[in-house]
Design a protein around this motif. Structure first.
Motif, PDB file in Angstrom:
ATOM      1  N   GLY A   1      10.954  17.900  -1.767  1.00  0.00           N
ATOM      2  CA  GLY A   1      12.063  17.164  -2.359  1.00  0.00           C
ATOM      3  C   GLY A   1      12.263  17.440  -3.823  1.00  0.00           C
ATOM      4  N   GLY A   2      11.291  18.086  -4.469  1.00  0.00           N
ATOM      5  CA  GLY A   2      11.445  18.422  -5.881  1.00  0.00           C
ATOM      6  C   GLY A   2      12.353  19.621  -6.059  1.00  0.00           C
ATOM      7  N   PRO A   3      12.869  19.826  -7.246  1.00  0.00           N
ATOM      8  CA  PRO A   3      13.826  20.923  -7.456  1.00  0.00           C
ATOM      9  C   PRO A   3      13.156  22.263  -7.673  1.00  0.00           C
ATOM     10  CG  PRO A   3      13.524  19.743  -9.492  1.00  0.00           C
ATOM     11  CD  PRO A   3      12.689  19.013  -8.467  1.00  0.00           C
ATOM     12  N   LEU A   4      13.835  23.310  -7.268  1.00  0.00           N
ATOM     13  CA  LEU A   4      13.527  24.677  -7.676  1.00  0.00           C
ATOM     14  C   LEU A   4      14.568  25.013  -8.732  1.00  0.00           C
ATOM     15  CD1 LEU A   4      11.734  27.207  -7.018  1.00  0.00           C
ATOM     16  CD2 LEU A   4      13.668  28.025  -5.660  1.00  0.00           C
ATOM     17  N   VAL A   5      14.126  25.323  -9.954  1.00  0.00           N
ATOM     18  CA  VAL A   5      15.053  25.546 -11.061  1.00  0.00           C
ATOM     19  C   VAL A   5      14.917  26.971 -11.578  1.00  0.00           C
ATOM     20  CG1 VAL A   5      14.966  23.115 -11.723  1.00  0.00           C
ATOM     21  CG2 VAL A   5      13.424  24.748 -12.831  1.00  0.00           C
ATOM     22  N   ASP A   6      15.976  27.446 -12.232  1.00  0.00           N
ATOM     23  CA  ASP A   6      15.920  28.761 -12.868  1.00  0.00           C
ATOM     24  C   ASP A   6      15.375  28.604 -14.283  1.00  0.00           C
ATOM     25  OD1 ASP A   6      18.005  27.680 -14.325  1.00  0.00           O
ATOM     26  OD2 ASP A   6      19.566  28.945 -13.448  1.00  0.00           O
TER      27      ASP A   6
ATOM     28  N   ARG B   1      18.186  24.707 -14.386  1.00  0.00           N
ATOM     29  CA  ARG B   1      19.258  24.248 -13.498  1.00  0.00           C
ATOM     30  C   ARG B   1      18.785  24.304 -12.048  1.00  0.00           C
ATOM     31  NH1 ARG B   1      23.686  28.443 -15.589  1.00  0.00           N
ATOM     32  NH2 ARG B   1      22.091  29.781 -14.686  1.00  0.00           N
ATOM     33  N   ILE B   2      19.208  23.336 -11.273  1.00  0.00           N
ATOM     34  CA  ILE B   2      18.807  23.282  -9.862  1.00  0.00           C
ATOM     35  C   ILE B   2      19.440  24.443  -9.104  1.00  0.00           C
ATOM     36  CG2 ILE B   2      18.862  21.937  -7.732  1.00  0.00           C
ATOM     37  CD1 ILE B   2      19.115  19.423  -9.463  1.00  0.00           C
ATOM     38  N   ILE B   3      18.604  25.232  -8.421  1.00  0.00           N
ATOM     39  CA  ILE B   3      19.143  26.261  -7.524  1.00  0.00           C
ATOM     40  C   ILE B   3      18.736  25.966  -6.082  1.00  0.00           C
ATOM     41  CG2 ILE B   3      19.157  28.016  -9.309  1.00  0.00           C
ATOM     42  CD1 ILE B   3      16.642  29.209  -8.061  1.00  0.00           C
ATOM     43  N   GLY B   4      17.861  24.977  -5.898  1.00  0.00           N
ATOM     44  CA  GLY B   4      17.427  24.609  -4.552  1.00  0.00           C
ATOM     45  C   GLY B   4      16.556  23.367  -4.594  1.00  0.00           C
ATOM     46  N   ILE B   5      16.301  22.808  -3.398  1.00  0.00           N
ATOM     47  CA  ILE B   5      15.414  21.657  -3.232  1.00  0.00           C
ATOM     48  C   ILE B   5      14.253  22.104  -2.357  1.00  0.00           C
ATOM     49  CG2 ILE B   5      15.185  19.299  -2.372  1.00  0.00           C
ATOM     50  CD1 ILE B   5      16.978  19.530  -4.804  1.00  0.00           C
ATOM     51  N   ASN B   6      13.038  22.064  -2.915  1.00  0.00           N
ATOM     52  CA  ASN B   6      11.863  22.547  -2.185  1.00  0.00           C
ATOM     53  C   ASN B   6      11.623  21.741  -0.913  1.00  0.00           C
ATOM     54  OD1 ASN B   6      10.912  24.696  -3.913  1.00  0.00           O
ATOM     55  ND2 ASN B   6      10.445  23.101  -5.411  1.00  0.00           N
TER      56      ASN B   6
ATOM     57  N   TYR C   1       0.848  -1.186   0.000  1.00  0.00           N
ATOM     58  CA  TYR C   1       0.000   0.000   0.000  1.00  0.00           C
ATOM     59  C   TYR C   1       0.888   1.243   0.000  1.00  0.00           C
ATOM     60  CZ  TYR C   1       1.106   0.179   4.995  1.00  0.00           C
ATOM     61  OH  TYR C   1       1.761   0.236   6.200  1.00  0.00           O
ATOM     62  N   LEU C   2       0.341   2.349  -0.549  1.00  0.00           N
ATOM     63  CA  LEU C   2       1.077   3.608  -0.615  1.00  0.00           C
ATOM     64  C   LEU C   2       0.983   4.311   0.725  1.00  0.00           C
ATOM     65  CD1 LEU C   2       2.641   5.718  -2.289  1.00  0.00           C
ATOM     66  CD2 LEU C   2       0.433   6.678  -2.966  1.00  0.00           C
ATOM     67  N   LEU C   3       2.139   4.448   1.371  1.00  0.00           N
ATOM     68  CA  LEU C   3       2.180   5.103   2.672  1.00  0.00           C
ATOM     69  C   LEU C   3       2.258   6.629   2.525  1.00  0.00           C
ATOM     70  CD1 LEU C   3       2.397   4.715   5.767  1.00  0.00           C
ATOM     71  CD2 LEU C   3       4.881   4.653   5.471  1.00  0.00           C
ATOM     72  N   GLY C   4       2.931   7.101   1.517  1.00  0.00           N
ATOM     73  CA  GLY C   4       3.083   8.538   1.282  1.00  0.00           C
ATOM     74  C   GLY C   4       4.039   8.750   0.119  1.00  0.00           C
ATOM     75  N   HIS C   5       4.164   9.994  -0.303  1.00  0.00           N
ATOM     76  CA  HIS C   5       5.073  10.267  -1.404  1.00  0.00           C
ATOM     77  C   HIS C   5       5.563  11.708  -1.316  1.00  0.00           C
ATOM     78  CE1 HIS C   5       1.793  12.471  -3.432  1.00  0.00           C
ATOM     79  NE2 HIS C   5       2.764  13.037  -4.105  1.00  0.00           N
ATOM     80  N   GLY C   6       6.688  11.935  -1.980  1.00  0.00           N
ATOM     81  CA  GLY C   6       7.248  13.274  -2.183  1.00  0.00           C
ATOM     82  C   GLY C   6       7.811  13.336  -3.577  1.00  0.00           C
TER      83      GLY C   6
END
Length: 377
Positions: A196-201, A205-210, A56-61
């Motif tokens: 956990g998803g990226p914040l990109v410009d 390009r990755i500038i941060g991880i949400n 079963y799906l417990l959770g996700h990111g």
């Protein structure tokens, strides 16, 4: 008169639609790099197992590939792994037909970062921008918000099947950061599941991880925090991971296309200039050869005439004179041939006409018919 007033009203009514369409085209063009970056974003699903319920799906990111086979997400996304050994990680890519098992390699609760190794499958990694992003730069949050899953009425089974990531756009806001960890404050819309998803410009390009660790627990906030690249790079280095790093300024795809088109146009113009120069040189060389042949031919012809006058006193005068006259005539004829067969300037004229032709708009048949049918006032 009524007819012309009606036409003007229709044109005025269409202006907002045309402006909106143009704005939409420009926005789509600037988002191309972000669309490409979204292919490297995955859903990080936690799968529980029980004897009665089965899987079963417990959770996700969300997560993003930073190196071949390596996914970065938030530490709080994988925190339930400490509670039960029966929980497993599944990496669900944005495309394809299956999900892949993952293993937790490292976790940092302070920076809210975690590193997962994919046991199977390959996902192209994104580069990390380690320079200073503009204080109000345009950014995009990419991930799998749970609110979108609910709105689409996705079942638990469908949530662990490959699905394109969601992209939302905003801008950095004032450069504010949390005190305990270096973060980026931004206005890109997010919901639970984006963690956990990226914040990109704009260049993807990755500038941060949400991270949602700094948001209210009960309500999604209008502003979001992303763990900055200044925290991400040391975390990856401690795990002996070397992602692709760049400090170059962002040039969005449309601008890169325009620059490449301008460079290509310049290269083509230089090539045409070289062709023109070669043509002019060939014409000058032909003229020089024609003049030389004409002078030499005329001199030989004249010399042959003189030799013919002295053929009575000079035994070989007749032979030499005839030969000189023949060669002189041949050279003069050759000079005329060379002169008139030099490369023509007509080629350049036709090329110039061909370049100017697209700039002259010809009326379409329908427009010409309308003008003919219009009554004279």
């Amino acid at each position: 008169m009524v007819r012309w007033i009606t036409v003007w009203l229709l044109l005025l009514a269409m202006l907002p639609i045309a402006a909106s369409a143009q704005k939409g085209d420009e926005q789509t063009a600037t988002e191309n790099d972000v669309v490409i970056a979204a292919r490297s974003v995955v859903r990080v699903a936690l799968i529980g197992t029980e004897d009665k319920r089965g899987e079963y799906l417990l959770g996700h990111g969300s997560g993003v590939a930073v190196a071949p086979g390596l996914i970065v997400t938030n530490a709080h996304v994988v925190a339930p792994l400490r509670e039960s050994p029966s929980i497993e990680i599944s990496i669900v890519p944005s495309s394809g037909e299956q999900r892949y098992p993952g293993t937790l390699l490292a976790s940092d609760s302070r920076a809210d970062l975690a590193l997962i190794r994919m046991e199977e499958g390959i996902i192209d990694p994104l580069p990390v921008f380690t320079g200073r992003p503009p204080d109000t730069g345009r950014v995009a949050a990419i991930g799998y918000p749970g609110s979108v899953d609910l709105a689409e009425n996705l079942s638990a089974t469908e949530r662990v099947q490959p699905t394109p990531a969601v992209r939302t756009f905003g801008q950095l806001s004032g450069g504010r950061s949390r005190r305990d960890v270096d973060t980026l404050l931004h206005t890109a819309a997010m919901a639970r599941g984006n963690s956990g998803g990226p914040l990109v410009d704009e260049c993807g390009r990755i500038i941060g991880i949400n991270s949602f660790g700094a948001l209210a627990e009960q309500n999604d906030a209008e502003f979001g925090f992303a763990i900055s690249a200044r925290e991400l790079i040391p975390f990856l280095q401690r795990a002996e991971v070397r992602p692709e790093i760049t400090t170059e300024g962002c040039i969005p795809l449309p601008e890169r296309v325009r620059q490449e088109a301008a460079e290509q146009a310049r290269a083509e113009e230089l090539a045409r200039d070289r062709e023109r120069l070669a043509l002019y040189e060939a014409r000058e060389l032909g003229l020089a050869i024609a003049v030389a042949m004409l002078v030499i031919g005329a001199a030989l012809f004249a010399g042959g005439i003189v030799a013919m006058f002295f053929r009575g006193r000079w035994q070989r005068g007749s032979l030499v004179g005839s030969l000189a006259i023949g060669i002189g005539i041949a050279l003069v004829a050759g000079s005329i041939y060379v002169f008139f067969n030099r490369p023509s300037l007509q080629t350049l004229f036709e090329e110039a006409q061909g370049q100017a032709a697209p700039m002259i708009a010809e009326p379409e048949e329908g427009e010409a018919a309308d003008e003919e049918e219009a009554p004279a006032e």
